[in-house]
Design a protein around this motif. Sequence first.
Motif, PDB file in Angstrom:
ATOM      1  N   LEU A   1      60.159 -47.035 -17.425  1.00 25.33           N
ATOM      2  CA  LEU A   1      59.037 -46.590 -16.599  1.00 25.33           C
ATOM      3  C   LEU A   1      58.969 -45.065 -16.542  1.00 25.33           C
ATOM      4  O   LEU A   1      57.888 -44.470 -16.634  1.00 25.33           O
ATOM      5  N   LEU A   2      60.129 -44.414 -16.394  1.00 21.07           N
ATOM      6  CA  LEU A   2      60.161 -42.954 -16.317  1.00 21.07           C
ATOM      7  C   LEU A   2      59.680 -42.319 -17.615  1.00 21.07           C
ATOM      8  O   LEU A   2      58.763 -41.487 -17.615  1.00 21.07           O
ATOM      9  N   ILE A   3      60.297 -42.720 -18.726  1.00 24.39           N
ATOM     10  CA  ILE A   3      59.947 -42.116 -20.015  1.00 24.39           C
ATOM     11  C   ILE A   3      58.520 -42.493 -20.421  1.00 24.39           C
ATOM     12  O   ILE A   3      57.770 -41.673 -20.964  1.00 24.39           O
ATOM     13  N   GLY A   4      58.121 -43.745 -20.132  1.00 27.60           N
ATOM     14  CA  GLY A   4      56.742 -44.152 -20.433  1.00 27.60           C
ATOM     15  C   GLY A   4      55.736 -43.337 -19.652  1.00 27.60           C
ATOM     16  O   GLY A   4      54.696 -42.917 -20.188  1.00 27.60           O
ATOM     17  N   GLY A   5      56.034 -43.070 -18.379  1.00 31.29           N
ATOM     18  CA  GLY A   5      55.126 -42.259 -17.561  1.00 31.29           C
ATOM     19  C   GLY A   5      55.014 -40.836 -18.077  1.00 31.29           C
ATOM     20  O   GLY A   5      53.914 -40.269 -18.143  1.00 31.29           O
ATOM     21  N   ILE A   6      56.165 -40.253 -18.462  1.00 34.48           N
ATOM     22  CA  ILE A   6      56.151 -38.895 -18.995  1.00 34.48           C
ATOM     23  C   ILE A   6      55.370 -38.838 -20.310  1.00 34.48           C
ATOM     24  O   ILE A   6      54.594 -37.902 -20.554  1.00 34.48           O
ATOM     25  N   GLN A   7      55.546 -39.858 -21.157  1.00 35.77           N
ATOM     26  CA  GLN A   7      54.821 -39.894 -22.432  1.00 35.77           C
ATOM     27  C   GLN A   7      53.308 -39.967 -22.208  1.00 35.77           C
ATOM     28  O   GLN A   7      52.530 -39.254 -22.861  1.00 35.77           O
ATOM     29  N   LEU A   8      52.891 -40.828 -21.278  1.00 30.92           N
ATOM     30  CA  LEU A   8      51.461 -40.952 -20.987  1.00 30.92           C
ATOM     31  C   LEU A   8      50.913 -39.645 -20.405  1.00 30.92           C
ATOM     32  O   LEU A   8      49.780 -39.244 -20.707  1.00 30.92           O
ATOM     33  N   PHE A   9      51.700 -38.999 -19.562  1.00 34.53           N
ATOM     34  CA  PHE A   9      51.292 -37.719 -18.995  1.00 34.53           C
ATOM     35  C   PHE A   9      51.073 -36.686 -20.098  1.00 34.53           C
ATOM     36  O   PHE A   9      50.069 -35.974 -20.116  1.00 34.53           O
ATOM     37  N   CYS A  10      52.015 -36.621 -21.033  1.00 35.18           N
ATOM     38  CA  CYS A  10      51.906 -35.664 -22.133  1.00 35.18           C
ATOM     39  C   CYS A  10      50.734 -36.000 -23.060  1.00 35.18           C
ATOM     40  O   CYS A  10      50.022 -35.110 -23.529  1.00 35.18           O
TER      41      CYS A  10
END
Length: 314
Positions: A272-281
């Motif tokens: 969830l953390l890495i997926g959220g950061i990826q979507l943000f980027c």
Amino acid sequence: MKLSMIIPCYNEEKNVELFYERVKEVFADHNFEYEYIFINDGSSDQTYEVLKQLAQLHKESNITVLNFSRNFGKESAMYAGLKESIGEYALIIDADLQQDPAYALSMMEILDESEEWDSVAAYQKERLEGKILRSFKKTFYHLINKISQVEFVDGASDFRLLRRSMVEAILSLPENNRFSKGIFSWVGFHTYYMPYDVHDRANGKSSWSFWKLMKYAIEGFVSFTTAPLRLATMLGILCSFVSFVYLFVVIMEKVLMKIEIPGYATVICLILLIGGIQLFCVGIMGEYLARTYLEAKHRPLFLQRNKIDYKNMK
């Protein structure tokens, strides 16, 4: 022509006549030639009809009306007005009388008395918005001045007087996604910042909502800094570093300390953390890509349905 007044209008049917009368009153004792350039930015009320009648009744008053085919936004209206202007000075001013035309005389006096200044920008001495909106605007100016290469003065409005040389410089920038506050700063020149008091609207309500201001702020960030793209890169590097550190810790605990690692909750949280950061980027890159896509189309900033030109009426 000494002065060209550029007046963007969106649903200002009850204000344009009042604005015209106020200008006549303010300039009555001053002997210089000036023109009105009203831009009807796709109004849904009777703004164009009122402007048309005003131009016909006062043919001696140098009134030009640009009638857009739809609502293209204030940025396009200002550009169209500047392009149409022929005056030595160009004044950008709203039709709702929140910006008193009397300030234009003080602005002109500053430019007349000193060639050091190329423009005069009015800024609000005291903001009339609520605390939340004031806080939002203050944060915006603080952040964008930290990451942008041009300076944005807190409180400075589009209420400005420009010399012809600065007008030509602004018109030389053909970009479609315009953020005029940034453009005014980017072209350089010397700007005098003059405080002014904002009056209540003569009639109607402002078309600017919180979400429109938010969208406008994003436009400013994307148009005048690439810092968000660098932020995405830094986040990627940071996440990779943390992942390697955590991987090393897990291996040490498993191999050397024989500790059983419960994995379900950890894996879900990391995904969830890495997926959220990826979507943000990806979202940041999408904002820049979308503007590149729009610029690549080379569509005009505005389309004009018709025009009333005082030069053809005399």
